[in-house]
Design a protein around this motif. Structure first.
Motif, PDB file in Angstrom:
ATOM      1  N   ALA A  25      31.741  15.011  -1.202  1.00  8.01           N
ATOM      2  CA  ALA A  25      32.912  15.566  -0.518  1.00  8.01           C
ATOM      3  C   ALA A  25      33.315  14.663   0.643  1.00  8.01           C
ATOM      4  O   ALA A  25      34.502  14.410   0.886  1.00  8.01           O
TER       5      ALA A  25
ATOM      6  N   GLN B 101      35.085  11.574  -0.563  1.00 10.58           N
ATOM      7  CA  GLN B 101      36.489  11.790  -0.924  1.00 10.58           C
ATOM      8  C   GLN B 101      37.414  11.523   0.258  1.00 10.58           C
ATOM      9  O   GLN B 101      38.467  10.914   0.114  1.00 10.58           O
ATOM     10  N   VAL B 102      37.025  12.000   1.417  1.00  7.86           N
ATOM     11  CA  VAL B 102      37.876  11.805   2.588  1.00  7.86           C
ATOM     12  C   VAL B 102      37.855  10.338   3.011  1.00  7.86           C
ATOM     13  O   VAL B 102      38.882   9.762   3.375  1.00  7.86           O
TER      14      VAL B 102
ATOM     15  N   GLU C 161      40.200   8.221   1.090  1.00  7.11           N
ATOM     16  CA  GLU C 161      41.569   8.362   1.535  1.00  7.11           C
ATOM     17  C   GLU C 161      41.884   7.387   2.668  1.00  7.11           C
ATOM     18  O   GLU C 161      42.961   6.831   2.747  1.00  7.11           O
TER      19      GLU C 161
ATOM     20  N   ALA D 205      43.435   5.601  -5.283  1.00  9.41           N
ATOM     21  CA  ALA D 205      42.725   6.607  -4.495  1.00  9.41           C
ATOM     22  C   ALA D 205      42.803   7.967  -5.191  1.00  9.41           C
ATOM     23  O   ALA D 205      41.812   8.703  -5.275  1.00  9.41           O
ATOM     24  N   PHE D 206      43.974   8.283  -5.715  1.00 14.24           N
ATOM     25  CA  PHE D 206      44.159   9.538  -6.437  1.00 14.24           C
ATOM     26  C   PHE D 206      43.135   9.649  -7.570  1.00 14.24           C
ATOM     27  O   PHE D 206      42.431  10.652  -7.710  1.00 14.24           O
TER      28      PHE D 206
ATOM     29  N   ILE E  58      39.521  10.056  -6.255  1.00  9.43           N
ATOM     30  CA  ILE E  58      39.280  11.368  -5.646  1.00  9.43           C
ATOM     31  C   ILE E  58      39.213  12.463  -6.703  1.00  9.43           C
ATOM     32  O   ILE E  58      38.334  13.338  -6.665  1.00  9.43           O
ATOM     33  N   MET E  59      40.111  12.421  -7.674  1.00  5.63           N
ATOM     34  CA  MET E  59      40.081  13.472  -8.699  1.00  5.63           C
ATOM     35  C   MET E  59      38.833  13.354  -9.562  1.00  5.63           C
ATOM     36  O   MET E  59      38.243  14.371  -9.956  1.00  5.63           O
TER      37      MET E  59
ATOM     38  N   SER F  25      36.102  14.963  -7.685  1.00  2.00           N
ATOM     39  CA  SER F  25      36.195  16.424  -7.741  1.00  2.00           C
ATOM     40  C   SER F  25      35.680  16.935  -9.076  1.00  2.00           C
ATOM     41  O   SER F  25      34.918  17.905  -9.136  1.00  2.00           O
ATOM     42  N   ALA F  26      36.111  16.277 -10.132  1.00  3.77           N
ATOM     43  CA  ALA F  26      35.694  16.722 -11.462  1.00  3.77           C
ATOM     44  C   ALA F  26      34.176  16.622 -11.591  1.00  3.77           C
ATOM     45  O   ALA F  26      33.524  17.531 -12.125  1.00  3.77           O
TER      46      ALA F  26
ATOM     47  N   LEU G 154      37.739  19.707   5.122  1.00  4.63           N
ATOM     48  CA  LEU G 154      36.439  19.133   4.764  1.00  4.63           C
ATOM     49  C   LEU G 154      35.312  20.047   5.244  1.00  4.63           C
ATOM     50  O   LEU G 154      34.357  20.313   4.517  1.00  4.63           O
TER      51      LEU G 154
ATOM     52  N   THR H  28      34.940  22.740   2.950  1.00  5.05           N
ATOM     53  CA  THR H  28      34.244  22.307   1.741  1.00  5.05           C
ATOM     54  C   THR H  28      32.735  22.360   1.968  1.00  5.05           C
ATOM     55  O   THR H  28      31.990  22.871   1.123  1.00  5.05           O
TER      56      THR H  28
ATOM     57  N   LEU I 263      36.989  22.899  -4.786  1.00  3.82           N
ATOM     58  CA  LEU I 263      36.745  21.470  -4.945  1.00  3.82           C
ATOM     59  C   LEU I 263      38.002  20.751  -5.424  1.00  3.82           C
ATOM     60  O   LEU I 263      38.161  19.553  -5.212  1.00  3.82           O
ATOM     61  N   PHE I 264      38.905  21.478  -6.073  1.00  2.00           N
ATOM     62  CA  PHE I 264      40.174  20.868  -6.475  1.00  2.00           C
ATOM     63  C   PHE I 264      41.281  21.129  -5.456  1.00  2.00           C
ATOM     64  O   PHE I 264      42.128  20.275  -5.215  1.00  2.00           O
TER      65      PHE I 264
ATOM     66  N   ILE J 149      44.369  15.993   1.054  1.00  2.00           N
ATOM     67  CA  ILE J 149      44.325  14.543   1.218  1.00  2.00           C
ATOM     68  C   ILE J 149      45.295  13.784   0.323  1.00  2.00           C
ATOM     69  O   ILE J 149      45.696  12.696   0.673  1.00  2.00           O
ATOM     70  N   LEU J 150      45.707  14.339  -0.784  1.00  2.00           N
ATOM     71  CA  LEU J 150      46.521  13.495  -1.676  1.00  2.00           C
ATOM     72  C   LEU J 150      48.023  13.640  -1.429  1.00  2.00           C
ATOM     73  O   LEU J 150      48.516  14.733  -1.337  1.00  2.00           O
TER      74      LEU J 150
END
Ligand code: HEM
Ligand code: CU
Lengths: 86, 853
Positions: free
Chosen positions: A18, A21-22, A25, A34-35, A38-39, A42-43, B723, B726, B844-845, B852-853
Motif C-alpha cells: 500500500a 502505491q503512493v 505516484e 503509474a496507473f 498501481i492497479m 491493488s489486484a 493511505l 488503508t 484496496l481499489f 491517487i490516480l
C-alpha cells in the motif's frame, strides 16, 4: 491450515505494498505506466486477501469461480459501457 | 445442518444456550391469522407470495384500464379522464407494478411452494430469510402504494430514464418514495436469490443431480442466478438515483457528462436479464405442463437445458439493443445486434422442443395445458417481433412506438399466461381441492380472445408513439378494439377468482396426483403436503424417487396421506431427527445433539421489514440531504429514527432467537459439496456485492471517460488520509484473522480482544474519514459541487456504509464472545470475516482510484 506466522507475513506485505502505491505516484512515472503499476499492485493485494484471509485457496474451487463470475459481470459492464462512448 | 447456522447472518450463531422454548410446538394452524405472520414454512410463504402478487395484478390492471379508457380516442391536453401527469403516473406505475410486484413474485410463489418439493428438501436452506424476503416484498409494495399519496408517484416511465428521473423534472416526494420502494424490493430479491441458490445447489436429494433436476426447478435455478447479478446492478443504479434525488449528487443531472447514457447502461444491464427473469419461470411451467399433459418427456431435454443455460449467460451481453437510438458508437451497436440475434437461436430450439413434444405425445386438453399452449403461441409472435427490433436499422423506425409495446406485452403477458396455467396446475396440490374444469376452460377462452383483442391491434397501430395519449385519428378504431380487449382480458380473471375461491372451499378433494403422468416429486406426497414435506428421507439413489426410513426403503406408491400441517409440527421431529446425519457431523456442537427439530415460526422477519419500511418512508422527502422544514419534516425524521430502532432491534432479536433450519442429509450438492450452507450463502451474497460495487465503480469509470480521463483530478488533494485508512483497514482484517485463530483454539480472551480491536479499528477508519470529509466540506466541496465530487463522496460513502454494517455485527459478536460464544462453533466469526475482508478488498481499489490516480 495456515500458521499465524504466514498470516503475519501476508499482513506485512499488504502494508508495504500500500505504501509503495503512493510512492509510485510520486516517483514521476508517466501517468499510464503509474496507473498500470498501481492497479496491478491493488489486484495483487486483493488476491492475497482473498486467497489467505478469506482462505479461498483452501476451499473448493467453485467458490473462487463464483466470485470470478461476479467480477466478470462487473468488468463487462464497465468496459463495454466505457467503450460505447469512444 | 441443524442449528441456527443456516441463518447465515453473522448474528445468528445460536451460541450454546439452547433455549428449549416452544418454537414449533405452538405453531398455529393455517386457519389462524397469527400463523401467516410468523410462518417460515416454504409452502406458506409460497401461498403468501401468490396471493399478494395477485393483489398487485389487480392494482396494475386497474391502472391499465384507466390508460385504455384515456386511449379510447386520441386526446389533447386536458381531455379524457386522466390529466397529463396522472396519465404519466399511471403508465409508470403500471409498468413497475406489473414487472416487479406482480410477475416475478407470482412466479416465485410457485418456486417457493414447488421447488423444495421437487428437490426433496424439507424447506429452503434459510427459512427465516425466506419469510424475510416475503415481508420485504410486501412492505416494498405498500411503500409504492404510499407514493401515490405524497404529491404523486413517479411519472418518468418504468425505465426511469435520466434526466427525467431527477427532482428537477419529477419533483414529487412520491417519486422518491417509488424509487425507495424499488430499493426495498431489490433487498427482498437479493435475500431470496441467495436463499434459493444455496438451497438448490446444496439440498438436493441423493441421486438428484442437476442433470436430473425437473425443468421447472431448472428454470428457477437459472432465474435465481440471473436475479443475483442483475438485481445487484439495478441496486447500484437505484442507490445512485436515490442519492441524486435525496442527497443531491449529480450523476444523472443534465450538466453531467453522459449522465443520461449512464442510466441506460446501468438500467439495461439489469433490464435485459430481467426480461428473462420474468420469462424463465413461465418457460419452466410450460415445460412441466407440456410433459404432464402430453404424457411424454420433453424432446431433447438435455439440449433444452443447455439452451436455457446459454440464454441465461448471454442475457448479460445484449443490453445495448435497448440503446440503439442513443449516442453509443456504431461498432458497439453492431456488436450488440449480433449478440441479440444470437440469443434468439437457443429460444428457437426451445420452441421446437416444445412443439415436437406435443406432436409426439398424446395431448389432454385440460385448463393448464390450454393456458401453456396459448402461451407458446403468444411467445412465438412476441419473439418474432422482437427479432425485428434487434436489427439496428429497423429499430430506428420502431423505437418508441407501439410496436415495442406490443412486442413486450406478447412476450411478458405471454409469460403470465403460462403462469396462470401453472396456477391451475398446482392449485389441487396447494389446496387439496380440484378447481372447476369447465370454468377453467371458459376462463382460457375469454382470456385468449381478450389478450389478442387487446395486444394485436397495437401491432397494426404501431405508429402510435409510446407513453403519449395523442395519436393519428385514423388509428382510433384499433385503439378502440384494444380498449375493449383490455376489459375482456381483465374481466376474464373474475371467472378465475370465482372458480378458485369457491373450489378452495368446496371443490372435490384432490388425490396426491390428480394428473396422470405427472412425474415430479411434488405429486408423490399428499395434497396439500405435510408441513415437513416427506416422512422419510427422499432419495433418487435407484433412479426413481423413494423414501428412506431408518434403514428401510419404502416405495413411493405405498405412502398414504401423511399427517397434515399442524400435527407434524410436534411429531415430525421423530422421523427426521433420527436420520439427521448432518453435513456438519464434523462440527459436533452442543446444540446439534440437543436439537428439537426444525422451527417454523419467527415474527422477526415481519418486524424487521416493517422497520425497513419506516426508515425508507422517513427518508423519502429528503432533498440535498436535508429534511423539509417544520412539522412535516420533523415527523418524517422521527419515522426514520423509529424505523431504525425497530430494524436494529429486530436484527438483534433475530440473532438471539434460537431457530433451527431444516434437517437434511447432504445429497447432491454440486458444486458446493462439503461447504457449509451458511458459508455458501455468504459467498453467493458477496458475489452479488461484487456486482453492486462493480456498478458503482463502473459508473465512476464511465463518467470519468466521458469527462476525459486525465483531465479529472482526484477530489482529495492529499492521499495521506486515504493511505492511513488503508493501513487501518488492513490491520483490522488482520485482527479478524487473529479472532478466528483464537476462536478455533478456544482462546476466549484472544477472541474477545481481536474482535474488540477490529471494532476499534473500524471506528478509527470512520473517524479518519469523517475528519477528511469535514476538511473537504470546509474547502467548499459538497456532494452536489460537481460530478467528480459526487462520485467521490457517494462511492466512498457506500463503502463506509458497508464498514458501519460490519461494525454493528462486530459489536454484536464481541458482546456474545464476551459471554463465551463461538468457542465451540466459530462459524459466525468466520462468516463475518469473509464479509469484512471483502470490504477491505473493495477499499484496496477505491483508494488508488479516488485518491491517487
Ligand atoms: C426473441 C427474443 C427477443 C428479442 C430479439 C428481443 C428484442 C428486443 C429489442 C431489440 C427491444 C428494444 C426495442 C426498443 O426499445 O426499441 C426489446 C424490448 C423489450 N423486450 Fe424484447 N426481445 C426478445 C424477447 C423478449 C422477452 C422474452 C421478453 C420478456 C419476457 C422481452 C421483453 C421486452 C421488453 C419489456 C421490452 C421493452 C423495454 C422498454 O420498456 O423499452 N423481450 N426487445
Ligand atoms: Cu432486451
Amino acid at each position: 491450515m495456515v500458521s499465524t506466522k504466514l498470516y503475519t507475513a501476508i499482513y506485512v506485505v499488504l502494508f508495504v505494498s500500500a505504501t509503495v502505491q503512493v510512492l509510485v505516484e510520486f516517483a514521476g512515472l508517466s501517468y499510464w505506466l503509474a496507473f498500470g503499476v498501481i492497479m496491478v499492485l491493488s489486484a495483487a493485494k486483493a488476491v492475497l486477501v482473498a486467497a489467505y484471509f478469506q482462505h479461498l485457496r483452501f476451499e473448493p474451487r467453485s467458490l473462487t469461480y463464483l466470485v470470478g463470475i461476479g467480477l466478470v459481470a462487473a468488468l463487462a459492464l464497465t468496459l463495454a459501457a466505457s467503450y460505447s462512448l469512444l | 445442518m441443524t442449528d441456527a447456522s443456516p441463518e447465515r447472518d453473522a448474528a445468528a450463531d445460536g451460541g450454546h444456550e439452547v433455549a428449549h422454548d416452544d418454537h414449533g410446538h405452538d405453531f398455529p394452524g393455517t386457519g389462524s391469522i397469527k400463523r401467516w405472520f410468523v410462518t417460515t414454512n416454504h409452502k406458506d410463504v409460497g401461498i403468501l407470495y401468490i396471493v399478494t402478487s395477485l393483489f398487485f395484478l389487480v392494482l396494475g390492471g386497474v391502472l391499465a384500464w384507466l390508460m385504455r379508457i384515456q386511449l379510447f380516442a386520441p386526446r389533447g391536453l386536458g381531455e379524457g379522464i386522466l390529466a397529463p401527469v396522472a396519465y404519466n403516473q399511471a403508465v409508470s406505475a403500471h409498468g413497475l407494478l406489473m414487472v416487479f410486484w406482480f410477475l416475478s413474485p407470482f412466479a416465485f410463489g410457485f418456486a417457493n411452494y414447488v421447488v423444495p418439493l421437487q428437490l426433496g428438501a424439507k424447506d429452503l436452506a434459510f427459512p427465516r430469510l425466506n419469510a424475510l424476503s416475503y415481508w420485504l416484498y410486501l412492505f416494498s409494495g405498500i411503500l409504492f402504494g404510499v407514493s401515490f399519496f405524497q404529491g404523486g408517484t413517479f411519472s418518468g416511465g418504468w425505465t426511469m430514464y435520466a434526466p427525467l428521473n431527477v427532482p428537477t423534472f419529477t419533483p414529487d416526494v412520491g417519486a422518491s418514495t417509488a424509487v425507495l420502494a424499488l430499493v426495498l424490493f431489490v433487498a427482498s430479491v437479493t435475500v431470496s436469490s441467495v436463499n434459493f441458490l444455496t438451497t438448490m445447489h446444496r439440498m438436493r436429494a441423493e441421486g438428484l443431480t442437476l442433470r436430473n433436476l425437473p425443468l421447472f426447478s431448472w428454470t428457477i435455478l437459472l432465474t435465481a442466478w440471473m436475479m443475483l447479478f442483475a438485481f445487484a446492478a439495478l441496486l447500484a443504479a437505484l442507490l445512485v438515483l436515490s442519492s441524486d434525488r435525496l442527497l443531491g449528487t449529480t450523476y444523472f443531472a443534465m450538466e453531467s457528462p453522459a449522465g443520461a447514457l449512464l442510466w441506460t447502461h446501468l438500467f439495461w444491464f439489469f433490464g435485459h436479464p430481467e426480461v428473462y427473469i420474468v420469462f424463465f419461470p413461465a418457460l419452466g411451467v410450460m415445460a412441466e405442463v407440456f410433459q404432464t399433459f402430453t404424457g411424454r418427456r420433453i424432446v431433447g431435454r438435455k439440449w433444452f437445458i443447455l439452451a436455457m443455460v446459454l440464454v441465461a449467460i448471454q442475457s448479460f451481453a445484449v443490453w445495448m439493443h435497448h440503446m440503439f437510438l442513443t449516442s453509443i458508437n456504431l461498432q458497439v451497436k453492431t456488436l450488440f445486434m449480433i449478440t441479440t440475434i444470437g440469443i434468439s437461436l437457443p429460444f428457437d430450439l426451445m420452441v421446437f422442443a416444445l412443439i415436437y413434444t406435443m406432436l409426439k405425445g398424446k395431448i389432454r386438453f385440460t385448463t393448464p395445458f390450454l393456458f401453456v399452449f396459448g402461451a407458446l403461441l403468444l411467445f412465438i409472435i412476441g419473439g418474432i417481433t422482437g427479432v425485428f427490433l434487434g436489427a439496428v436499422v429497423l429499430d430506428y423506425e420502431f423505437r418508441g412506438t407501439y410496436w415495442v409495446v406490443a412486442h413486450f406485452h406478447y412476450v411478458m403477458v405471454g409469460g403470465v399466461t403460462a403462469l396462470v396455467g401453472g396456477l391451475y396446475y398446482w392449485f389441487p396440490k396447494m389446496t387439496g381441492r380440484m378447481y372447476d374444469e369447465f370454468l377453467g376452460k371458459l376462463h382460457f377462452a375469454v382470456y385468449f380472445v381478450g389478450f389478442n383483442l387487446l395486444y394485436f391491434p397495437l401491432f397494426v397501430a404501431w405508429e402510435t408513439p409510446r407513453r403519449v395519449f395523442d395519436y393519428a385519428p385514423e388509428l382510433a378504431p384499433w385503439h378502440q378494439l384494444a380498449t375493449v380487449g383490455g376489459f375482456v382480458l381483465g374481466l376474464s380473471f373474475l371467472i378465475m377468482f370465482y372458480n378458485l375461491f369457491k373450489s378452495a372451499f368446496v371443490g372435490d378433494p384432490a388425490p396426491d396426483n390428480p394428473w396422470e403422468y405427472a412425474t415430479t416429486a411434488e405429486w408423490a406426497v399428499s395434497s396439500p403436503p405435510p408441513l415437513e414435506n416427506f416422512d422419510g428421507t427422499p432419495t433418487y439413489r435407484n433412479g426413481h424417487l423413494e423414501f428412506l426410513d431408518t434403514g428401510e426403503v419404502a416405495p413411493t406408491e405405498g405412502r398414504s396421506d401423511g399427517p397434515t400441517g399442524a400435527a407434524v409440527s410436534d411429531g415430525g421431529v421423530t422421523a427426521s431427527a433420527t436420520t439427521a446425519v448432518t453435513a456438519d457431523a464434523e462440527l459436533p456442537t452442543a446444540e446439534v445433539t440437543e436439537v428439537e427439530g426444525p422451527s417454523h415460526a419467527s415474527i422477526w422477519p415481519f418486524v424487521l421489514s416493517a422497520g425497513a419500511f419506516l426508515v425508507l418512508l422517513g427518508l423519502s422527502p429528503l432533498q440535498d440531504a436535508a429534511f423539509p422544514e417544520g412539522m412535516v419534516g420533523a415527523a418524517y425524521a422521527t419515522t426514520t429514527v423509529a424505523g431504525g430502532v425497530v430494524t436494529l432491534g429486530s436484527l438483534v432479536a433475530m440473532g438471539l432467537e434460537p431457530f433451527h433450519g431444516p434437517v437434511f442429509e447432504e445429497g447432491e450438492a454440486w458444486p458446493f459439496a462439503g461447504i457449509d450452507n451458511g458459508k455458501v450463502g455468504m459467498w453467493i451474497f458477496l458475489a452479488s456485492d461484487v456486482v453492486l460495487f462493480g456498478g458503482f465503480l463502473g459508473a465512476y469509470v464511465f463518467t470519468r471517460v466521458a469527462f476525459g480521463w486525465t483531465g479529472w483530478e482526484p477530489i482529495p488533494s492529499d492521499p495521506i488520509p486515504g493511505l492511513v485508512n488503508t493501513y487501518i483497514l488492513l490491520t483490522s482484517s488482520f485482527t479478524v484473522v487473529l479472532a478466528l485463530v483464537a476462536a478455533e483454539k478456544k482462546h476466549k480472551w484472544g477472541l474477545v480482544t481481536s474482535l474488540g480491536a477490529t471494532f476499534v479499528l473500524g471506528i478509527g477508519f470512520l473517524v479518519n474519514k469523517g475528519l477528511e470529509w469535514q476538511h473537504l466540506f470546509h474547502e467548499g466541496l459538497w456532494l452536489s459541487t460537481n460530478v467528480r465530487a459526487s462520485t467521490f463522496f457517494l462511492t466512498t460513502g457506500l463503502h463506509a456504509a458497508h464498514v458501519i454494517a460490519g461494525l454493528v455485527i462486530a459489536l454484536y459478536l464481541t458482546a456474545r464472545a464476551w459471554r463465551g460464544a463461538y468457542l465451540e462453533d466459530s462459524r459466525s466469526v468466520e462468516y463475518f470475516g469473509l464479509y469484512w475482508h471483502f470490504v477491505d478488498i473493495v477499499w484496496l481499489f477505491l483508494f488508488p482510484l479516488f485518491y491517487i490516480l
